[in-house]
Design an enzyme around this catalytic site. Structure first.
Site, PDB file in Angstrom:
ATOM      1  N   GLN A  75       3.901  17.107 -15.214  1.00  0.00           N
ATOM      2  CA  GLN A  75       3.629  15.700 -14.763  1.00  0.00           C
ATOM      3  C   GLN A  75       1.549  15.268 -14.914  1.00  0.00           C
ATOM      4  O   GLN A  75       2.252  14.432 -14.759  1.00  0.00           O
ATOM      5  CB  GLN A  75       3.808  15.754 -13.335  1.00  0.00           C
ATOM      6  CG  GLN A  75       5.474  16.018 -12.501  1.00  0.00           C
ATOM      7  CD  GLN A  75       5.756  16.980 -11.824  1.00  0.00           C
ATOM      8  OE1 GLN A  75       4.654  17.726 -12.480  1.00  0.00           O
ATOM      9  NE2 GLN A  75       5.891  17.500 -11.206  1.00  0.00           N
ATOM     10  N   ASN A 112       0.764  20.831  -1.449  1.00  0.00           N
ATOM     11  CA  ASN A 112       0.447  19.958  -3.399  1.00  0.00           C
ATOM     12  C   ASN A 112       2.006  21.213  -4.019  1.00  0.00           C
ATOM     13  O   ASN A 112       1.781  22.186  -4.140  1.00  0.00           O
ATOM     14  CB  ASN A 112      -0.524  19.483  -3.180  1.00  0.00           C
ATOM     15  CG  ASN A 112      -0.184  18.315  -4.008  1.00  0.00           C
ATOM     16  OD1 ASN A 112       0.149  17.948  -3.887  1.00  0.00           O
ATOM     17  ND2 ASN A 112      -1.118  19.033  -5.638  1.00  0.00           N
ATOM     18  N   ASP A 124       2.902  17.253  -0.745  1.00  0.00           N
ATOM     19  CA  ASP A 124       3.831  16.796  -0.161  1.00  0.00           C
ATOM     20  C   ASP A 124       3.520  16.696   0.940  1.00  0.00           C
ATOM     21  O   ASP A 124       4.845  16.620   1.872  1.00  0.00           O
ATOM     22  CB  ASP A 124       3.879  17.263  -1.062  1.00  0.00           C
ATOM     23  CG  ASP A 124       4.415  16.771  -2.217  1.00  0.00           C
ATOM     24  OD1 ASP A 124       3.658  17.464  -2.850  1.00  0.00           O
ATOM     25  OD2 ASP A 124       4.967  16.217  -2.755  1.00  0.00           O
ATOM     26  N   GLY A 152       7.789  12.285  -6.244  1.00  0.00           N
ATOM     27  CA  GLY A 152       6.621  11.665  -5.500  1.00  0.00           C
ATOM     28  C   GLY A 152       6.323  11.827  -3.718  1.00  0.00           C
ATOM     29  O   GLY A 152       7.732  10.800  -3.907  1.00  0.00           O
ATOM     30  N   ALA A 153       5.930  12.036  -3.658  1.00  0.00           N
ATOM     31  CA  ALA A 153       6.441  12.043  -2.301  1.00  0.00           C
ATOM     32  C   ALA A 153       7.128  10.477  -0.832  1.00  0.00           C
ATOM     33  O   ALA A 153       8.029  11.210  -0.046  1.00  0.00           O
ATOM     34  CB  ALA A 153       5.671  13.022  -0.729  1.00  0.00           C
TER      35      ALA A 153
HETATM   36  O1  MRU Z   1       7.267  17.360  -7.391  1.00  0.00           O
HETATM   37  P1  MRU Z   1       6.939  16.678  -7.856  1.00  0.00           P
HETATM   38  O2  MRU Z   1       6.594  15.684  -8.652  1.00  0.00           O
HETATM   39  O3  MRU Z   1       7.699  15.535  -5.971  1.00  0.00           O
HETATM   40  O4  MRU Z   1       5.685  16.883  -6.989  1.00  0.00           O
HETATM   41  C1  MRU Z   1       4.461  15.087  -6.557  1.00  0.00           C
HETATM   42  C2  MRU Z   1       3.475  15.872  -6.351  1.00  0.00           C
HETATM   43  O5  MRU Z   1       3.311  17.163  -5.824  1.00  0.00           O
HETATM   44  C3  MRU Z   1       2.139  15.319  -5.806  1.00  0.00           C
HETATM   45  O6  MRU Z   1       0.840  15.062  -5.645  1.00  0.00           O
HETATM   46  C4  MRU Z   1       2.578  14.057  -4.213  1.00  0.00           C
HETATM   47  O7  MRU Z   1       3.189  14.496  -4.482  1.00  0.00           O
HETATM   48  C5  MRU Z   1       1.422  13.747  -3.798  1.00  0.00           C
HETATM   49  S1  MRU Z   1       1.865  11.750  -4.292  1.00  0.00           S
HETATM   50  C6  MRU Z   1       1.431  11.445  -3.911  1.00  0.00           C
END
Ligand code: MRU
Length: 363
Positions: A202, A253, A243, A54-55
């Site tokens: 996820q 995203n 992201d 998550g970013a």
């Molecule tokens: O690969 P991840 O699980 O890190 O990707 C997460 C996402 O794509 C979320 O939608 C994104 O980070 C937004 S989180 C506030």
């Protein structure tokens, strides 16, 4: 948010004052497990393996990764080395670079003897600020959900979301899910369609877990089902996280977001993207074809993991042996498919001008 009745963040400083604990998100939803981070290498590994993901959380973990590196060696060389190791951990989420640059700006020009304390102080601030930013995103998005609810009194408001942009992706609250938690807490009958989000699931494993823990009604959908529910008039609005947003409003995203935005456009369903300012890449004029897209292991597509009847977790193959697979982790949704951005400063059109109206200091 609360886990087993206890207020919990996704990352916290231990009683020793220097090591960190994170939730091991690879174990959810089957087991709530934590992991100690006691070195920069451990922090980098946790980001790489998606123990944390998550970013905003990736950025916060990297910030603490620099703290851990400085504890071992506070020299200029060690600082630069740690920056380069951490920035290479994942390519798409710009929050990683934002957090590391923030840390470096505060650390480069201070004496070595003061660096460790300054680093921990700044990393702590980055976490606290993220919580406050997400809370404000929640308030600004709540107004949008309230407006939908007012038009259909007594009926549930259906929100579709993709991947996990909840508190597990941040420090607390989340981005896309913050307005949903606030709507639920305010007594609005909100219901969430949760895209499972193949290949890592996820949505099914993290978003559904979060919403369930908070008591928010939700339904998991196979990724291919969203368009059907939108066409049937069963989705009032979509809210996703991101992201990286480029200066023109393009949105990177989790893979599959673009398809949901297309389906939303075709069916007149508002498609909102919730983000903190730390996700905006002002240096990139556009996103399509430019934002680096993480290419992940084919094994994530060719296998699935799940809990067996005896409680153990197993990985199974789902394809004919030998078939190759491609696995881009993210896609880019063009700004024209996004109804508006929900940020800590308010809601604005997904255009260059819209972003600048919220962040005039960037003009
Ligand atoms: O690969 P991840 O699980 O890190 O990707 C997460 C996402 O794509 C979320 O939608 C994104 O980070 C937004 S989180 C506030």
């Amino acid at each position: 948010m609360k886990i087993n009745g206890r207020h919990t963040r996704t990352i916290w400083l231990n009683a020793d004052g220097w090591s960190l604990t994170v939730i091991d998100q690879t174990k959810l939803p089957h087991r709530f497990a934590t992991l100690t981070l006691d070195s920069m290498t451990a922090a980098a590994q946790a980001i790489k393996t998606m123990t944390v993901r998550g970013a905003p959380l990736i950025g916060a973990t990297a910030a603490y990764g620099l703290c851990l590196a400085l504890r071992e060696d506070a020299s200029d060389e060690a600082l630069e080395r740690a920056y380069h190791v951490l920035i290479e951990t994942r390519p798409t989420a710009i929050n990683l670079k934002w957090a590391l640059d923030e840390m470096m700006a505060g650390l480069r020009n201070i004496p070595r003897t003061e660096r460790v304390a300054a680093a921990y102080a700044r990393a702590g601030q980055i976490c606290d600020q993220d919580v406050e930013i997400c809370r404000r995103i929640g308030e600004n998005g709540l107004a949008l959900i309230r407006a939908v609810a007012a038009k259909k009194p007594g009926q549930r408001v259906n929100v579709l979301t993709h991947c996990n942009a909840g508190w597990l992706a941040c420090i607390d609250w989340g981005t896309a899910l913050a307005p949903i938690y606030m709507a639920h807490d305010a007594g609005i009958p909100v219901h969430v369609f949760v895209d499972e989000t193949r290949p890592r699931n996820q949505g099914a494993s993290l978003t559904a877990y979060e919403l369930g823990a908070h008591g928010v009604p939700h339904t998991i959908l196979a990724d291919n089902a969203g368009g059907h529910f939108m066409q049937a008039g069963q989705v009032d609005l979509c809210i996703v996280g991101t992201d990286r947003v480029t200066a023109n409003g393009d949105v990177a995203n989790k893979i599959g977001t673009y398809l949901k935005a297309l389906a939303a456009k075709d069916n007149g369903v508002p498609f909102y993207v919730a983000l903190p300012h730390t996700t905006i890449d002002w240096t990139m004029p556009k996103g399509v074809g430019v934002i680096p897209i993480e290419e992940r292991s084919a094994a994530e597509v060719l296998t699935m993991s799940g809990r067996l009847a005896d409680g153990s977790v197993a990985v199974v193959e789902i394809a004919a042996p030998g078939s190759p697979a491609a696995n881009p982790g993210f896609d880019v949704t063009p700004a024209r498919l996004v109804t508006a951005f929900i940020t800590e400063r308010g809601v604005a059109p997904a255009t260059a001008e819209g972003l600048l109206s919220l962040y005039p200091e960037r003009r």
